[in-house]
Design an enzyme around this catalytic site. Structure first.
Site, PDB file in Angstrom:
ATOM      1  N   GLU A  61       0.829  -1.209   0.000  1.00 38.28           N
ATOM      2  CA  GLU A  61       0.000   0.000   0.000  1.00 38.28           C
ATOM      3  C   GLU A  61       0.861   1.255   0.000  1.00 38.28           C
ATOM      4  O   GLU A  61       2.081   1.189   0.178  1.00 38.28           O
ATOM      5  CB  GLU A  61      -0.894   0.016   1.254  1.00 38.28           C
ATOM      6  CG  GLU A  61      -0.075   0.090   2.545  1.00 38.28           C
ATOM      7  CD  GLU A  61      -0.908   0.070   3.820  1.00 38.28           C
ATOM      8  OE1 GLU A  61      -1.993  -0.551   3.826  1.00 38.28           O
ATOM      9  OE2 GLU A  61      -0.463   0.679   4.808  1.00 38.28           O
ATOM     10  N   HIS A  63       0.143   5.813   0.942  1.00 41.26           N
ATOM     11  CA  HIS A  63      -0.773   6.818   1.496  1.00 41.26           C
ATOM     12  C   HIS A  63       0.012   8.085   1.771  1.00 41.26           C
ATOM     13  O   HIS A  63       1.252   8.076   1.714  1.00 41.26           O
ATOM     14  CB  HIS A  63      -1.435   6.283   2.769  1.00 41.26           C
ATOM     15  CG  HIS A  63      -0.552   5.402   3.611  1.00 41.26           C
ATOM     16  ND1 HIS A  63       0.574   5.885   4.233  1.00 41.26           N
ATOM     17  CD2 HIS A  63      -0.598   4.076   3.897  1.00 41.26           C
ATOM     18  CE1 HIS A  63       1.171   4.887   4.872  1.00 41.26           C
ATOM     19  NE2 HIS A  63       0.488   3.769   4.676  1.00 41.26           N
ATOM     20  N   HIS A  67       5.130   6.526   8.068  1.00 40.31           N
ATOM     21  CA  HIS A  67       5.303   5.565   9.152  1.00 40.31           C
ATOM     22  C   HIS A  67       6.738   5.664   9.667  1.00 40.31           C
ATOM     23  O   HIS A  67       7.672   5.818   8.876  1.00 40.31           O
ATOM     24  CB  HIS A  67       5.153   4.124   8.656  1.00 40.31           C
ATOM     25  CG  HIS A  67       3.784   3.714   8.240  1.00 40.31           C
ATOM     26  ND1 HIS A  67       2.669   3.905   9.000  1.00 40.31           N
ATOM     27  CD2 HIS A  67       3.363   3.056   7.131  1.00 40.31           C
ATOM     28  CE1 HIS A  67       1.618   3.397   8.372  1.00 40.31           C
ATOM     29  NE2 HIS A  67       2.007   2.888   7.227  1.00 40.31           N
ATOM     30  N   HIS A 101       4.922   0.296   0.189  1.00 37.94           N
ATOM     31  CA  HIS A 101       5.599  -0.467   1.244  1.00 37.94           C
ATOM     32  C   HIS A 101       4.854  -1.763   1.527  1.00 37.94           C
ATOM     33  O   HIS A 101       3.632  -1.839   1.395  1.00 37.94           O
ATOM     34  CB  HIS A 101       5.781   0.354   2.518  1.00 37.94           C
ATOM     35  CG  HIS A 101       4.517   0.931   3.079  1.00 37.94           C
ATOM     36  ND1 HIS A 101       3.900   2.029   2.536  1.00 37.94           N
ATOM     37  CD2 HIS A 101       3.752   0.567   4.142  1.00 37.94           C
ATOM     38  CE1 HIS A 101       2.815   2.316   3.249  1.00 37.94           C
ATOM     39  NE2 HIS A 101       2.697   1.436   4.222  1.00 37.94           N
ATOM     40  N   CYS A 115       5.140   0.550  15.127  1.00 42.26           N
ATOM     41  CA  CYS A 115       4.878   1.483  14.028  1.00 42.26           C
ATOM     42  C   CYS A 115       4.201   2.722  14.602  1.00 42.26           C
ATOM     43  O   CYS A 115       3.141   2.626  15.222  1.00 42.26           O
ATOM     44  CB  CYS A 115       3.989   0.837  12.972  1.00 42.26           C
ATOM     45  SG  CYS A 115       3.580   1.952  11.606  1.00 42.26           S
TER      46      CYS A 115
HETATM   47 MN    MN Z   1       0.990   1.744   5.596  1.00 45.23          MN
END
Ligand code: MN
Length: 147
Positions: A61, A63, A67, A101, A115
């Site tokens: 994914e 976005h 992270h 990732h 995370c």
């Molecule tokens: Mn992610």
């Protein structure tokens, strides 16, 4: 607010439920999620602990949000952008905005990681057919990714 949530061994913490990684979907495999610290602690971010069972994977994914990851247990590999890295405990992984990732545990070991993520964040997007074509133009990435 309770100041101490005691570590209970086996990668679990007092009062923290072990939940599913995501509510639904077949684009990940054998992943659990624990939200360790977040708004309940007065934060605008959340610290989560994810664990991928041996030979499992997180969603491929990207976005807008970033992270910050601390590898915590086991062994595996991670795709970040156009690179694949072997990771081991205490390595730090930085995943920037709109960067593809995916985490994969090793065949014989789990991969556990902390995370850190903003509470207010956009929804992850999975690759389109065109995106997958572009990713698979690199043979190493083609061999790595799971959808
Ligand atoms: Mn992610």
């Amino acid at each position: 607010m309770k100041p101490l949530l005691r570590y209970q061994g086996d990668f679990q913490w007092e009062g923290v439920p072990v939940g599913p990684y995501k509510a639904e979907g077949t684009h990940f495999r054998d992943v659990t999620r624990q939200v360790l610290l977040g708004p309940d602690a007065g934060l605008r971010c959340e610290l989560r602990y994810f664990e991928i069972e041996p030979d499992g994977h997180s969603t491929l994914e990207r976005h807008d949000h970033a992270h910050a990851v601390v590898i915590f247990r086991g062994a595996g590999r991670v795709l970040v952008g156009a690179e694949i890295f072997d990771v081991r405990p205490f390595d730090l992984v930085r995943i920037g905005p709109q960067t593809w990732h995916q985490f994969r545990s090793a065949p014989g070991a789990p991969l556990g990681f902390l995370c850190l993520v903003d509470c207010a964040r956009d929804r992850p997007v999975q690759p389109t057919r065109a995106d997958l074509g572009a990713l698979r133009a690199d043979s190493q990435i083609a061999a790595f990714i799971r959808t």
